[in-house]
Write a protein that holds these residues in place. Sequence first.
Motif, mmCIF file in Angstrom:
data_model
loop_
_atom_site.group_PDB
_atom_site.id
_atom_site.type_symbol
_atom_site.label_atom_id
_atom_site.label_comp_id
_atom_site.label_asym_id
_atom_site.label_seq_id
_atom_site.Cartn_x
_atom_site.Cartn_y
_atom_site.Cartn_z
ATOM 1 N N ASP A 128 0.869 -1.169 0.000
ATOM 2 C CA ASP A 128 0.000 0.000 0.000
ATOM 3 C C ASP A 128 0.907 1.220 0.000
ATOM 4 O O ASP A 128 1.609 1.483 0.973
ATOM 5 N N THR A 129 0.923 1.953 -1.118
ATOM 6 C CA THR A 129 1.846 3.088 -1.246
ATOM 7 C C THR A 129 1.131 4.426 -1.143
ATOM 8 O O THR A 129 1.691 5.459 -1.490
ATOM 9 N N SER A 130 -0.157 4.444 -0.683
ATOM 10 C CA SER A 130 -0.803 5.740 -0.507
ATOM 11 C C SER A 130 -0.002 6.567 0.474
ATOM 12 O O SER A 130 0.438 6.078 1.493
ATOM 13 N N GLY A 135 4.016 7.312 3.927
ATOM 14 C CA GLY A 135 2.810 6.538 4.178
ATOM 15 C C GLY A 135 3.096 5.048 4.208
ATOM 16 O O GLY A 135 2.589 4.328 5.079
ATOM 17 N N TYR A 136 3.906 4.588 3.264
ATOM 18 C CA TYR A 136 4.265 3.167 3.238
ATOM 19 C C TYR A 136 4.996 2.770 4.512
ATOM 20 O O TYR A 136 4.679 1.742 5.123
ATOM 21 N N LEU A 137 5.978 3.572 4.936
ATOM 22 C CA LEU A 137 6.764 3.223 6.121
ATOM 23 C C LEU A 137 5.889 3.165 7.369
ATOM 24 O O LEU A 137 6.181 2.412 8.299
ATOM 25 N N ALA A 269 8.607 5.895 -3.358
ATOM 26 C CA ALA A 269 8.672 7.344 -3.159
ATOM 27 C C ALA A 269 8.042 8.098 -4.330
ATOM 28 O O ALA A 269 7.456 9.172 -4.154
ATOM 29 N N ALA A 270 8.153 7.535 -5.535
ATOM 30 C CA ALA A 270 7.604 8.194 -6.730
ATOM 31 C C ALA A 270 6.120 7.924 -6.923
ATOM 32 O O ALA A 270 5.493 8.521 -7.816
ATOM 33 N N SER A 271 5.543 7.048 -6.116
ATOM 34 C CA SER A 271 4.149 6.632 -6.323
ATOM 35 C C SER A 271 3.164 7.790 -6.404
ATOM 36 O O SER A 271 2.287 7.793 -7.275
#
Length: 334
Positions: A128-130, A135-137, A269-271
């Motif tokens: 989940d990269t929102s 957010g991911y971390l 990071a680019a998501s």
Amino acid sequence: MRLVPFDELGTAELDAWHTLRAKNPQLDSPYFHPSFAEAVHACGTPVTVAVGDGLDVLLPCHRDGGLLRPAGWPGADFQAPILAPGTAFDPLDLLTAGVRAFEFDHLLESCPGFGPWVVTRRPSPYLDTSGGLSGYLGRASRSGKENMGQARRRAARAEREEGPVTFVADSADQADLEQLIALKRAQYAATGARDYFASPGRRLLVQRLLRTREPDFGGLLSTLRVGSRLVAAHFGLRSGGVLHWWFPVYDPAYARLAPGWILLRELVAASPRLGVTRIDLGRGEDEYKRRARTGEVEVCQGLVTRNPLRLGARAARESLRRSPWLRRALGKRP
């Protein structure tokens, strides 16, 4: 159901495909977009679509005599009939016009009606990269956080020791894609895995997908260079907010830097600027997938058939393939 070659589908069938997919959030993977089936069909592997009489269900497949398999086989990491939530579906309806079996290996667990023909279920992890990297971390496991931290430090080390580290999130460079394919084929040869790209049609497929730039579907090539050297790359499919992690590879000469993790961190990071909120990693038992994931879904393997002996043989093969003894003998982890 009737079986229709993809290039004979009319406007009504294609409109129904888009409408049904839009109604069903479980079909947001790019594998369920009609443009994926279209690209596969155009690159030399004919796609036949099973179409329900009321246009309430469609399922793109390859036909091999009396056997159907999902379109994109063996490279389709998600499979399912295209239908609206709550629609009843009897998989035996696929056994028509001389078809005796439908084989699947990445079928969504949520697909209605397939339970009696499922032989095994395996996890398919995702990120989940929102919210991008922060957010991911906030959602990642301890090991995921640790590996992302190590990736940041290794990128800095590479900058000091090897030269500038350059990440391109969305490359349209066919030469980069050719280099990815060469590295991937070398990886297949080194590990003894089946070479997906041995077929010229599959090389044509990824080349075509890279050129595909539809508003809601296309290929995505991401690259990582140290100095002028391509050290890691990934080619995947994207649709809406979903990116499917399909063909990742790194240069083994740079293994000490874990360039695959650096590339994955940069992609997370680019998501936000790519419009990506989920990266599907696909079914697999790779250590990095277990570490990086924030969640998972299940995909199923099995065979729809009226012949119980054939189903039993399929189950026996799967059991043997996954037996701990055989995996140890082949040097694979359980």
